[in-house]
Design a protein around this motif. Sequence first.
Motif, short mmCIF file in Angstrom:
data_model
loop_
_atom_site.label_atom_id
_atom_site.label_comp_id
_atom_site.label_asym_id
_atom_site.label_seq_id
_atom_site.Cartn_x
_atom_site.Cartn_y
_atom_site.Cartn_z
N LEU A 152 0.82 -1.20 0.00
CA LEU A 152 0.00 0.00 0.00
C LEU A 152 0.86 1.26 0.00
O LEU A 152 1.96 1.28 0.55
N THR A 153 0.34 2.33 -0.60
CA THR A 153 1.02 3.62 -0.55
C THR A 153 0.78 4.23 0.83
O THR A 153 -0.14 3.82 1.56
N GLU A 156 -2.76 5.36 1.25
CA GLU A 156 -3.68 4.23 1.40
C GLU A 156 -3.61 3.65 2.81
O GLU A 156 -4.65 3.31 3.40
N THR A 182 -11.95 11.16 -3.45
CA THR A 182 -10.54 10.76 -3.33
C THR A 182 -10.37 9.66 -2.30
O THR A 182 -9.68 8.65 -2.54
N THR A 185 -11.75 6.42 -3.58
CA THR A 185 -10.85 5.84 -4.58
C THR A 185 -9.65 5.18 -3.91
O THR A 185 -9.23 4.08 -4.29
N GLN A 186 -9.09 5.84 -2.88
CA GLN A 186 -7.94 5.27 -2.17
C GLN A 186 -8.32 4.01 -1.41
O GLN A 186 -7.54 3.06 -1.33
N LYS A 188 -10.77 1.90 -2.32
CA LYS A 188 -10.95 0.86 -3.34
C LYS A 188 -9.61 0.37 -3.86
O LYS A 188 -9.41 -0.83 -4.09
N SER A 189 -8.66 1.29 -4.05
CA SER A 189 -7.33 0.92 -4.54
C SER A 189 -6.63 0.03 -3.53
O SER A 189 -6.00 -0.97 -3.90
N ALA A 190 -6.74 0.37 -2.24
CA ALA A 190 -6.10 -0.43 -1.19
C ALA A 190 -6.69 -1.84 -1.18
O ALA A 190 -5.96 -2.84 -1.09
N HIS A 192 -8.15 -3.40 -3.63
CA HIS A 192 -7.75 -4.10 -4.85
C HIS A 192 -6.32 -4.64 -4.72
O HIS A 192 -6.04 -5.79 -5.07
N ARG A 193 -5.40 -3.81 -4.19
CA ARG A 193 -4.01 -4.23 -4.03
C ARG A 193 -3.91 -5.44 -3.10
O ARG A 193 -3.07 -6.33 -3.29
#
Length: 211
Positions: A152-153, A156, A182, A185-186, A188-190, A192-193
């Motif tokens: 994760l970033t 995230e 935002t 989105t972060q 959902k991105s987390a 997904h990763r």
Amino acid sequence: MSFKIILADDHPLILTGLRSLISNLQPTCDVVAEAHQVSFLFSSLKQHPCDLLITDFSMPGDKCNDGLNMIQQLRRDYPTLPIIVLTQIHNAGILQSLIQLGVKGVLLKKAVIKELSTAIGHVLSGQCFIGDSVKALLNESCIIEYGVNIQLTPKEVEVVRLLANGMSVTQVAEYLHRSIKTISTQKKSAMHRLGLTSDSELYHYAKEQGL
């Protein structure tokens, strides 16, 4: 040549110990200010130009006491200022996030007497310093290549941590001063990763990681 240092920690005894340690082991360094809260830290930085900030990760008792949020703001406001973070946190994800955010030195408080002087020397000469205990924690979590092999970033990690602590997406957006879109989105991105499909899975992941 004399280097100016600002110290920040919410425990007066730790501040006293750090000042004494620096005075004894780094005679070319001068502590120009101390802060025991985040708000006082930013005031000190405005009043006292410095070459290095040595700060605790989290300083309770202040409305701005979130560690990652504080470091992000420091990096935005003072992008060239070298920072050494001292912490008692043993969470590899958060430690890795600090490194990704551009902190130049990270060490556990239990290793301060042994490692701080070396860390200061490295950072003031333009190098990075990761304490031995921090390296061990990252290695145990299979984060071998610092700054490369994390899932994760930092943003995230921050969002996941706040969500896991009971905040809604809207509350996280307000707290971090970002848009709801935002934050969503972060999140959902987390997920997904990490290969997660539900909020409960995300919550359990955060708790397992100590976020």
